[in-house]
Design an enzyme around this catalytic site. Sequence first.
Site, PDB file in Angstrom:
ATOM      1  CE  LYS A  17      -1.026  -0.450   4.992  1.00  0.00           C
ATOM      2  NZ  LYS A  17      -0.514  -0.974   5.517  1.00  0.00           N
ATOM      3  NE  ARG A  92      -0.715   0.132  11.395  1.00  0.00           N
ATOM      4  CZ  ARG A  92       0.537   0.741  11.311  1.00  0.00           C
ATOM      5  NH1 ARG A  92       1.055   1.156  12.080  1.00  0.00           N
ATOM      6  NH2 ARG A  92       1.003   0.437   9.782  1.00  0.00           N
ATOM      7  NE  ARG A 127      11.567  -7.138   2.518  1.00  0.00           N
ATOM      8  CZ  ARG A 127      10.330  -6.518   2.849  1.00  0.00           C
ATOM      9  NH1 ARG A 127       9.374  -5.590   2.038  1.00  0.00           N
ATOM     10  NH2 ARG A 127      10.010  -6.433   4.205  1.00  0.00           N
ATOM     11  NE  ARG A 160      12.821  -5.289   7.482  1.00  0.00           N
ATOM     12  CZ  ARG A 160      11.744  -5.297   7.001  1.00  0.00           C
ATOM     13  NH1 ARG A 160      11.996  -3.320   6.154  1.00  0.00           N
ATOM     14  NH2 ARG A 160      11.144  -5.094   7.687  1.00  0.00           N
ATOM     15  NE  ARG A 171       5.776  -7.653  10.241  1.00  0.00           N
ATOM     16  CZ  ARG A 171       7.153  -7.949   9.286  1.00  0.00           C
ATOM     17  NH1 ARG A 171       7.422  -6.953   9.666  1.00  0.00           N
ATOM     18  NH2 ARG A 171       7.266  -8.396   8.889  1.00  0.00           N
TER      19      ARG A 171
END
Length: 218
Positions: A17, A92, A127, A160, A171
């Site tokens: 987003k 949120r 990633r 990461r 999350r």
Amino acid sequence: MKKPTNIILLGPPGCGKGTQAKLLQKKFNLVHISTGDLLRQEVADKTELGLRIKSIMDQGLFPTNEEVTEVLENRMQKPDCAHGIIFDGYPRTLPQAEYLQTKLTSKPIVILVKISDEILSERILLRRSCPKCGSIYHLKYSPSKDGYTCDKDGEELIQRKDDTAQVLKQRLEMYDTLTSPLVDFYKRHSLLHEVVADHFTIDEIFAKILEIIERTHQ
Ligand SMILES: [Zn+2]
């Protein structure tokens, strides 16, 4: 296409987003408000608020609603926001959504970017990034030439620290808990539109978002 006023982008972390927000900003010349960026900026500027945020984050906690609302209000007071705002990362929670409704002078277009957990985890867990220049690679979709070092400077690529299955699961659970009431709220107000991101390119998703804007904003 008529210029929309306020757009709210919802979606789990990693759904893309932020990228869509930047494209919308360019196309319509709107102000892009990412509360994450604003909080980081306060910390970097070492403002009184920034120091407070830093001490919270140093304890491993998230800034509370109070700090988030404060940075948002500061930013929304700037005159450029009169042209319209893209909200990215805010609201949120349900109280934040209710609060924002009282601040906006026109009805926002709310777009929920949906993505399946499987695709999201493949995207995030594969990633890799270069610790030296920050280049981002993906082991499956955009690997470096040899797969493990950076094409630009030969630095060994790393994952990461928070891109692990465990952190991702946490999350996503937190996102679901906080966001479901928010989605219901916007549905009740007939403001919610959904875009499915699975298997679509950035440009294809952007085209779908423009279609929604054109349809709803006459
Ligand atoms: Zn590099």
